[in-house]
Structures are given as C-alpha cells and as structure tokens.
Write an enzyme that holds these catalytic residues in place. Structure first.
Site, PDB file in Angstrom:
ATOM      1  N   HIS A 194      96.423  19.527 -24.333  1.00 21.38           N
ATOM      2  CA  HIS A 194      98.000  19.152 -24.552  1.00 21.38           C
ATOM      3  C   HIS A 194      98.374  18.002 -23.714  1.00 21.38           C
ATOM      4  O   HIS A 194      97.744  17.665 -22.437  1.00 21.38           O
ATOM      5  CB  HIS A 194      98.365  20.559 -24.093  1.00 21.38           C
ATOM      6  CG  HIS A 194      98.164  21.682 -24.904  1.00 21.38           C
ATOM      7  ND1 HIS A 194      97.017  22.518 -24.654  1.00 21.38           N
ATOM      8  CD2 HIS A 194      99.092  22.370 -25.776  1.00 21.38           C
ATOM      9  CE1 HIS A 194      97.232  23.433 -25.810  1.00 21.38           C
ATOM     10  NE2 HIS A 194      98.384  23.417 -26.364  1.00 21.38           N
ATOM     11  N   GLU A 217      92.302  16.835 -16.851  1.00 21.54           N
ATOM     12  CA  GLU A 217      92.669  15.352 -16.202  1.00 21.54           C
ATOM     13  C   GLU A 217      91.919  15.065 -15.300  1.00 21.54           C
ATOM     14  O   GLU A 217      91.338  13.826 -15.015  1.00 21.54           O
ATOM     15  CB  GLU A 217      94.179  15.590 -15.839  1.00 21.54           C
ATOM     16  CG  GLU A 217      95.064  15.453 -17.045  1.00 21.54           C
ATOM     17  CD  GLU A 217      95.101  16.802 -17.934  1.00 21.54           C
ATOM     18  OE1 GLU A 217      94.504  17.907 -17.462  1.00 21.54           O
ATOM     19  OE2 GLU A 217      95.561  16.685 -18.935  1.00 21.54           O
ATOM     20  N   ASP A 273      80.552  -0.205 -14.395  1.00 19.88           N
ATOM     21  CA  ASP A 273      80.948  -1.541 -15.037  1.00 19.88           C
ATOM     22  C   ASP A 273      80.829  -2.743 -14.105  1.00 19.88           C
ATOM     23  O   ASP A 273      80.090  -3.932 -14.435  1.00 19.88           O
ATOM     24  CB  ASP A 273      82.237  -1.420 -15.642  1.00 19.88           C
ATOM     25  CG  ASP A 273      82.746  -2.692 -16.540  1.00 19.88           C
ATOM     26  OD1 ASP A 273      81.808  -3.191 -17.386  1.00 19.88           O
ATOM     27  OD2 ASP A 273      83.770  -3.241 -16.177  1.00 19.88           O
TER      28      ASP A 273
END
Lengths: 171, 171, 171, 171, 171, 171
Positions: B78, B115, B129
């Site tokens: 949501h 989250e 990265d």
C-alpha cells in the site's frame, strides 16, 4: 582490478562516471540470492503454487520491473536499455529456503550487475511481503554476483561459488 | 499469527488487500542487513570517509529515497505517507562487514516493514555499486525485520536477534 | 451533475482542483473493460493457464501497480493512498473476448474512478503485449465506470449496464 | 506469425525476451482509439476549445508522457529511446465521439506498438478525467493497432480498418 | 526560527525528519520565479498563443505533474497528498520576461513550499525546452517562496517582496 | 538559429519532435545556477561541512538522479542514456551565494541541455529544502546554459558569460 573507487572524482565528490569512451558490447550478468523462512511457510508457498496463487509469479514480475528501474534507484548507475531479464526460483523445501537467480543482458557501455542484483533483491522483498502475515522472521541473504561477461574487464565468474547448475539444475 | 496468505483472495488471485477497516495508528519498523566485503575494501571506504568521498552518505540518501518508492516497487504494497526515515551504518573493520539499519515511522493503516527492508536493500546495493570496481565478490545478506510496533497485531521483536545496541552502540 | 469542467479555472487554465474542503469518506469505484481477440488466441491463453504461464496473473499485477501510479499518469488527478485494489478477469471463450474488472477503495477526499479505469486499461494493454506475437488485431474496448460510491455526489450505478454478476458470477 | 507466446519461457515463466540479436531498425507504430460521450459533453469540449481551456491539449501531453513510461507500466516491455511521439484528436460532434491517434517512432530492436497503444489509452483516460464531472457514462474503446513498420516481421496494416485518412483527414 | 538544520541528526547524518507529532493542518504555499528571454522570443510565444500552440499550457501541466513528484525528486522531502495545485503565468512583453507563480495546498503535517518551488522550476524548465531552438540564452531566476500559511510556525510572507497582486493583478 | 518552435507541429499541437534522422554524436552540456541566502546560512553550511553533515553532498546526489529523470519531468524531452553527470558547488562565503554547475554527456541524437539545467534546478531546490528551517528567504536564480557541444548545430558558448574558471577555479 581497479585501485580506485570510480564513483568519486579526485576531490571525493560523487559522480556518474563517464562511459562515453567505452564500446557497446554484449553484456550478461547473473546474480543470485535467497530468502530463508520456516519450513511450514515454504510448504505453504509450494502447496498453493500447485493449486492457485503463485508467490513466485508475482515476485518474478516485481523483479523484472525493478531491473528496469535500477538507474532510478541506485544514484550513480547509468540508464541502460536492457535486452532481456529473466528470474528463476529454486525452492529447497527441506531447508526452508528459496534461491532466486536473475539473468540480465544488454548491448551497452556498462555492465548489468546492478540490474541483476536489484532484480534479485526486489524479488526476495516481494516474497517477504506476501508471506509476512504468516512468518515475520524470514531472512534475505547471500545476494551476490555469480558471473558477468562482456566489456573491457572481460569475464568474471564467482570463485568458490561452484554453482551446481542454474536453470537446468533448477527445481 | 494469520493462517493464510493475505495477498491472495479465495481463488488464489493476487490482490492489494483492503485496509479500509484498519485504524490509523503510529507505526515503527526497524530492519537490518549487512554487506560483506574484503577487509581491504572496507578499509578503503573508511579511509576515504575520513578524507572525502563518503560511500555511506550516498547509500543513506539512496535508502531514504527508496523507502519512499516502496509501494511502486513491491506489487501489493500500500502507498503510505511516511513520517520519518533514517539509516545507520555500522562498519566492522576487522570483519570486512558493514551493517545497515533503517528505521521508518508512519501514522497509517499498514505497517512499514517493507519500507524499512527496502531501504536497507537499496542502501546495500548502492554500497555494492560504488565499490564493485575494486571488489566483485561482496555479498549482501541477513536482511531481516528487527522490530515492529503499532497496529492491531501489536509489537514484534525478533527472537534471538538480541540486537546489542542500535544507534547508540553504533560506531 | 455539475455544469462546468472542474479542471479549468475561470480563465480556462488547467488546475488540479482544490479538494481541501471535501470530507474524507470511504469510496469505492468499479470499472470494466474488455479485450477482443481471435478465438484461437483466447483458447491459447486459457490452455496455458491450466498448464503453466498465466497471462491474467501478469496482467493483474500490472493493473494493480498501475492503479497506484494513476496520479503520476493523469495530469490533474489527486494523489491518493489506496486502501485496496483487485482485478478480475472474465474470459468468454466462445466470443474471443476477455472482460476485466477492477475494484478500488480509498478513504479520502476524491473518488477512485480514475484508478479503477487506469487499472483496467493497463491490464488490457498487458494482455495485448503478451499476445501480440500471435494476434496483432486485438481490440481494447468498452472501458467504463460501472459504479461509484462515497463522497458528496453519492452513488452512481451505470444505467443500462445491468451487470449480471461480478466476482460472484465470474468464471 | 509466431506460434508461441514469446513472453513465457518453456516452463511457462514470464520473461522479458532477449532482443539482443535483433537489428536496430527504424520502426513506426500507429494506434487509434476513441472515447464516446454525450453529444452535449463533446459540444462543451469543442466550445471551450475555441475560447480557452483545451481538453485535448492536456490529453495530448498526458499521452506523450505516458508513451515514455510504457516500459515502466507494462511488465515485460523493453525500455526504448523514442525518437518521436505525436497525438491527434478527431472529434465527431454529431456522434459524441472523439478519436485519438498516436504515432510513435524509434530506431531500435523492438517495435513501438505498446507505446502507441499506451499513449492512446492514457490520452483517453485524461479526457475522461477532465469531463467526468459532467458525464460519468463515457466509454473508452476501439483501441487498436492501425499499422506497424520496421523490424524483421515487416509491415502490418490493420485489415478492414481502411482508415479513411489520418492527420490529413482529421478535423 | 530554528537554529539547526533539521535534515541532519546529531551525528551529521541526513535524515527524513520525524513529523509524526505534527498536527494535520491546512497549509498553503505560494512560490514565484521567472524566465528571461529575448523580447522576440516572448513575442513569438505570445503570438502563437493567440493563434494556436500554447507554450504556457504545456508548462502548466508540467509544473502540476512535477509538484506531485516532489518527494521523489528532493531526497529528504516527505510524501504528501496534495489538495490542489495551480500555476499562473505573467508575461511582461516589454521586458522579455515571464513570471510563473504556483499555489499549492495540502492538509497535512508538513508544508508545501518545496512542492510550489518545484512546480515553478519545472514549469520554467519546460518553457526553456520549448523555446531553446530559437533562444539559447534564456535565464531562469528569482525562484523564491512568496508566502506560506498553516503549521506550527504560522504564516510567512516574504519581506520586501510586496507582491502587487497575484492572480488578480496578473495580466 | 531556427525560426520556429520545433515542439509544435503546423497546427500548433505539441509534439515530441522526430529525431530519427539525427546522427548519434558525442554531446556535452554545461549549465550553471545559484542559490542566494543569508551569509549566516551559508556559513552554517560550510561549518557543518568541515565537521559532518554535508548539504552539498545530498544536493549533488539529488541533481544526478534528477538528470536521469529529465525526460519524465519535461513533457517533450526525449529519453536519453546519459554517459556521465557531475555537479560542482562553488560557495561564495562573503556573498551568501552558492553556484552550482552541472556537466552532462551523452552519445545520442539530442543534446543534454535540459538534463544539465534540470540537475542544477533540483540541486538548488535540495539546498533550499535542507536550509529552509533557518532561512526562508533564499532565492534560486541565474540558471542558464553555459556551453553545449556536439550535434548538427555545433557548439554554443554563452556570450558574456566569460565563466572565470570551472572546476579548476572552484573553491
């Protein structure tokens, strides 16, 4: 292997490094990770899969779509026009463990390691999301690059990883 | 704990479940993960940090921004208006290991586990990265929910996790 | 029913209208559309579905994710925190036709018609994408609002639509 | 025409298919759809257009921007660097009907059918959004590919479509 | 006015600050900026506007859509469900200057200054984009907050700005 | 210099212009802007920078990420696969002023002016966001293209701009 962090300039400032001089070559990256859960949770995933309601199918779509968003998520990643993305799921029922493998290809100036790793991460997060109502103690782990081909630095195949298969050796 | 996968309806079709009857409560989730690397790689990160060029600073921003994109990445999540997001990095120089912890708060109808987990995932991917030019064998792992508060199901604190600190016990 | 286009101000300039004075109410919208194709194409979709490879499962995820992006796609749409999204697919094998229905709920200041219609549109586009290698003449159509509840303007149920069922009557 | 659904592998798993072996060619796709409404609604749109407040101008921008988001919306679509996008609106006042046509070009490995269809879909959804305060019974339909050129499969021109014009035959 | 930068914690780490204790209040922010160009360029914009082809209409849509993306662009901005967004353009033909003003409202825990400033920025960038083929020396400037209401810190009205009007006093 | 606005067709309709006939060339754009603030605000930024908590580091990441989103923000901009993005910050402590410069490179069919200007805009907006708790009267301005190379129209270097340095002349 390079002796410097290429994502900083000489003054230590983050940059998206210039790849303009790199050749467009065919590149492939394969990444793998896993999510560990209670055996009962995995049994339920696999049970439902046979009937209807496929956790892996949803996670696969999430992983593919995330691969396409990699350069929007990872600050210094270059945008790329991916040629293909595929994900495979290898459940190990006796161990409460699902392995996830992503393969990404591109014809471009930079490799697609980050796209493959991002696809694996978001696929495992999606499995977590769909199973968290029955198991909050799942752990995502072992996310790593298995191999990488193309580009000036040539091929990389992960050391002791001795991946005993791949798609073929899957389920 | 629920006996069913809430993200499928009775026919096994994926749905974004109805949270309309849930109360808006203050919710908090804390997630943690780690990235393992060669000791030399971590030393370099920490060295540069003292001078200039801060890998963790970039990864922190990436994690915060990713937390806000969670519902766009995870198919059945949501959308939520997050009240706060913070990330902490705990380097363990002797072990070639950096722990990443995210804390997310919301006043809303659903929890913010995803989250917090997404923030940790994207922060570790960003470290990968930025360091991959010097170390391709890094491994991201142990991404898990540490605790969760608020909502009808009440508080969850991870079992044996016995997290020996947190921000306080940080570096 | 209003006599003016609310998305323009008095000078004919596009605006995102002010909903600050509207009450937060529970709102539901149901939209439906269809995609028409050769009978052989639909048979193939349904065949594969029984075995493996489910076009509708992918289209469902695409529709749910698109519903969450509605305010980013439709210029003057308000952002909303959706409470639930679900999609149903009703294949009509004898007619080479698949109906798609989306139900969206929110507790908020504006209705969710656009979210439901967007979910249907993107789900049918996804079916098109997945079948276009075998059938380029598919047609997407009859995308319309079936019903809408909540908010000051009350309930709307489409006139002659006399929808003979819904989820219940579905396949 | 292909005998298989290319978006599934042999095991029925959704994939973003590998286009690495395809040549970069100039490609064009033209799609068309329509939105039907009460005659009074269309009259109002056309009246305002003459004065001020142009529904089609907003819908055109929405369609162009959506074409650029196609690969983020449609799960198995490849990202592409579009060369051009244009949309035309053909109102039929006596019939309460507006046709929308999108033309998309690219130099790339995959066609741009989905981009053209997505542009038409989002443009018609935007018209719906802007007019829904005065007409809730509008219907979006007849969204289809008119023609497609470039790529190994060559040109496709929709059968009985006999499109009596195009931009030229417009208003 | 606060004596500290709220977007860093005590250790100087960037955070998205916790607004959980703030009340939901009605908030308004008004921002303004301008783009300066050759007089001939502005004349052309205004000429076309009378005929057909409205630069401001496109820029207005871009600004409204950007306001909704503010929390995705500005790293430490909170997501908000905006109640309204409007943009006005004030051309000053004799001066080769267009002023752009954005008004944004929300009922929420944080102000909407960033949304209004982002809307102005992206609207002026869009004007630049559309006119850059005829004038590359345009300058975007004077982007500032004019006023702000709601929330614990109360109202702010920019000092010497003495804005002699607004929409009313516009052109 | 072109005599027409290329972003409208002959009927005044906004289009994303066809760049299919343009050659892929190496292109560079440099843009610069500034944010003006109270001297005390800038002092605080610079003080913290020495200790910990680096406003410019956050703004740099925001600018780089925004450059990659340019075609999603500016309606008629073409998507591009950027080769590099870098941002530099030039604080002028005695003047309460920070200059921001972005350099963007691509090998492609269109220039990267908009990407450079967008990076500068979002970086200055991010500085505003992080400092607004202590200074609400900051002004963003002088955002302009400094130079541009590559493409059929050749090089452009801003007239009286006589930029007295660049990275070299920085801090």
């Amino acid at each position: 292997m390079s002796e410097r962090f290429t994502h900083f300039d000489d003054e230590g400032q983050a940059i998206m490094v210039d790849v303009g001089d790199k050749a467009d070559t065919q590149r492939l990256a394969v990444a793998r990770g896993e999510i560990r859960m209670r055996e009962a949770t995995l049994e339920r995933i696999l049970d439902r899969r046979v009937e209807k309601g496929d956790v892996f199918a949803v996670a696969r779509i999430a992983g593919i779509m995330a691969a396409k968003q990699t350069s929007a998520l990872i600050p210094l990643c270059h945008p790329l026009m991916l040629n293909s993305v595929s994900l495979d799921f290898f459940p190990h029922p006796g161990e409460g463990r699902v392995e996830v493998e992503a393969r990404v290809k591109v014809g471009g100036k930079t490799g697609v390691e980050m796209e493959a790793l991002t696809a694996v991460s978001v696929a495992t997060l999606t499995i977590y999301d769909m199973c968290k109502a029955v198991d909050k103690e799942m752990v995502i782990g072992e996310i790593r690059l298995l191999e990488k081909h193309g580009g000036k630095s040539g091929s990389f195949v992960r050391g002791g990883a001795a991946r005993p298969g791949g798609r073929e050796s899957g389920e």
